[in-house]
Design an enzyme around this catalytic site. Structure first.
Site, short mmCIF file in Angstrom:
data_model
loop_
_atom_site.label_atom_id
_atom_site.label_comp_id
_atom_site.label_asym_id
_atom_site.label_seq_id
_atom_site.Cartn_x
_atom_site.Cartn_y
_atom_site.Cartn_z
CE1 TYR A 143 -3.27 -2.73 -0.01
CE2 TYR A 143 -3.73 -2.34 2.30
CZ TYR A 143 -3.97 -3.02 1.12
OH TYR A 143 -4.93 -4.00 1.10
CE LYS A 189 1.39 -17.30 -3.76
NZ LYS A 189 0.68 -18.58 -3.77
CG ASP A 221 -2.10 -19.64 -2.15
OD1 ASP A 221 -1.33 -19.56 -1.17
OD2 ASP A 221 -1.80 -20.27 -3.18
CG ASP A 245 -7.14 -4.65 3.79
OD1 ASP A 245 -8.11 -4.64 4.56
OD2 ASP A 245 -7.01 -3.84 2.85
CG ASP A 249 -12.39 -6.95 5.73
OD1 ASP A 249 -12.12 -6.49 6.86
OD2 ASP A 249 -12.82 -6.25 4.80
#
Ligand code: NAD
Length: 353
Positions: A143, A189, A221, A245, A249
């Protein structure tokens, strides 16, 4: 020693549930013999209405001079069409988060056995109470990484982490695991991304400082899939900004109601505590909001910022007793049950402290 708390009720249900949290605070202050100094400030839409600024200078000063910030929620349709820098979200909350230099976001997700019916997951998956915590890096990663560029035919973002940045967030993950069931899953990852390869190497090195914590690793994943298939396997998840993030959620969604979920965002000096949900304009002013997310945000503040662990534990036990005892606000009600109001839920929690 006296600690100062900036209390920012904000918009929508914010003031309603903040009142509940402050009522609970008064009770634990008395029971556990401590006193916090509270000072209220304006933020969000109400601040814009009063001063033309969603984060007035007085609020910024109040927060920067406090030992912790307890926030309700901000925003609502009334302020949606303001210029971006005047909106409660960008000009208020995001601006405050930046000023406080928040770098870690802690989001617990709890699914009580008694509330299984609220979750989109099946009874088969939710064999017992799910209780996990996502520790998300908040200040770096894709970000914020440079270069960042957008042209008509190309978009570029950069995911970069330094060793120092990973150490800081990983320590939060290990320490959270030490406070809980001593199991930490680091999500990355590392099969593809260089920033993740560094992440994993640094986390493994750091694990030597926390021999009591059992460390595992998972690709993001797979983690997204495992949260659906078997959330019971997780205790604390520590991960980067982008992955956290999404995963936090996802874990909130499996809990059923936002009204139950608190959060903490840690800063270098001052941390911010707030419900995971928003200002719920659809139910604001009706006295029916679930105050639990706000009350548990208070508990996180007492524990993390001030080590008032007994008071925090007493609040959590009282909330557990209410929920398992069938005291429910409208967002967690099942057919045949009577919903209690915000005030009634607060009184029930207080009576169990
Ligand atoms: P929301 O979280 O406010 O509401 C989503 C749904 O959850 C609604 O049906 C609401 O009634 C319910 N809900 C949320 N908290 C609840 C509680 N304590 N008790 C019972 N039900 C609850 O999200 P939204 O509707 O997308 O956003 C509304 C406003 O809140 C927007 O202006 C948005 O920008 C803002 N927002 C603020 C924050 C924050 O203050 N940190 C976070 C998210 C959204």
């Amino acid at each position: 020693m006296s600690y100062k708390i900036a209390v920012l009720p904000g918009d929508g249900i914010g003031p309603e549930v903040m009142k509940s949290a402050l009522d609970v605070l008064a009770v634990v202050e008395e029971k556990f013999s401590f006193k916090l100094e509270l000072e209220e400030g304006l933020i969000g839409g109400c601040a814009y209405d009063a001063t033309g600024d969603p984060l007035p200078e007085a609020t910024e000063k109040l927060c920067l001079g406090a030992d912790a910030v307890l926030l309700g929620s901000i925003g609502g349709p009334k302020w949606d069409n303001l210029p971006p820098e005047k909106t409660p979200e960008l000009g208020g909350l995001l601006a405050l988060r930046k000023k406080l230099k928040l770098y870690a976001n802690l989001r617990p997700a709890v699914i009580y056995e008694e509330l299984k019916a609220m979750s989109p997951l099946s009874e088969k998956v939710l064999r017992e109470k799910v209780d996990l915590l996502t520790v998300r890096e908040l200040a770096h990663g894709i970000y914020f990484g440079e270069p960042k560029e957008l042209t008509d035919d190309m978009g570029l973002d950069t995911m970069v982490y330094t060793k120092e940045q990973v150490v800081r967030i990983a320590r939060q993950g290990f320490e959270a695991a030490q406070r809980r069931s001593k199991k930490l899953c680091s999500v990355d990852k590392a099969n593809v991304l260089s920033s993740s390869k560094l992440w994993r190497k640094v986390v493994i090195e750091l694990a030597k400082d926390y021999p009591d914590v059992e460390l595992t690793h998972m690709y993001v994943d797979n983690a997204a899939m495992q949260l659906m298939l078997n959330p019971l396997q997780f205790d604390v998840i520590v991960t980067s900004n982008l992955f956290g993030d999404i995963l936090s959620d996802e874990s909130a969604a499996i809990c059923g109601s936002l009204g139950m979920l608190p959060s903490a965002s840690l800063g270098e000096k001052i941390s911010l505590f707030e419900p995971s949900g928003g200002s719920a304009p659809d139910i604001a002013g009706k006295g029916i909001a679930n105050p639990i997310a706000q009350i548990l945000s208070l508990a996180m503040m007492l524990e993390i910022s001030f080590e008032l662990n007994d008071a925090a534990a007493a609040i959590r036990r009282a909330v557990d007793a209410c929920v398992t005892g069938g005291i429910r606000t409208g967002d967690i009600i099942e057919p045949g049950m009577k919903a209690v109001s915000t005030d009634e839920m607060t009184k029930e929690i207080i009576s169990r402290i």
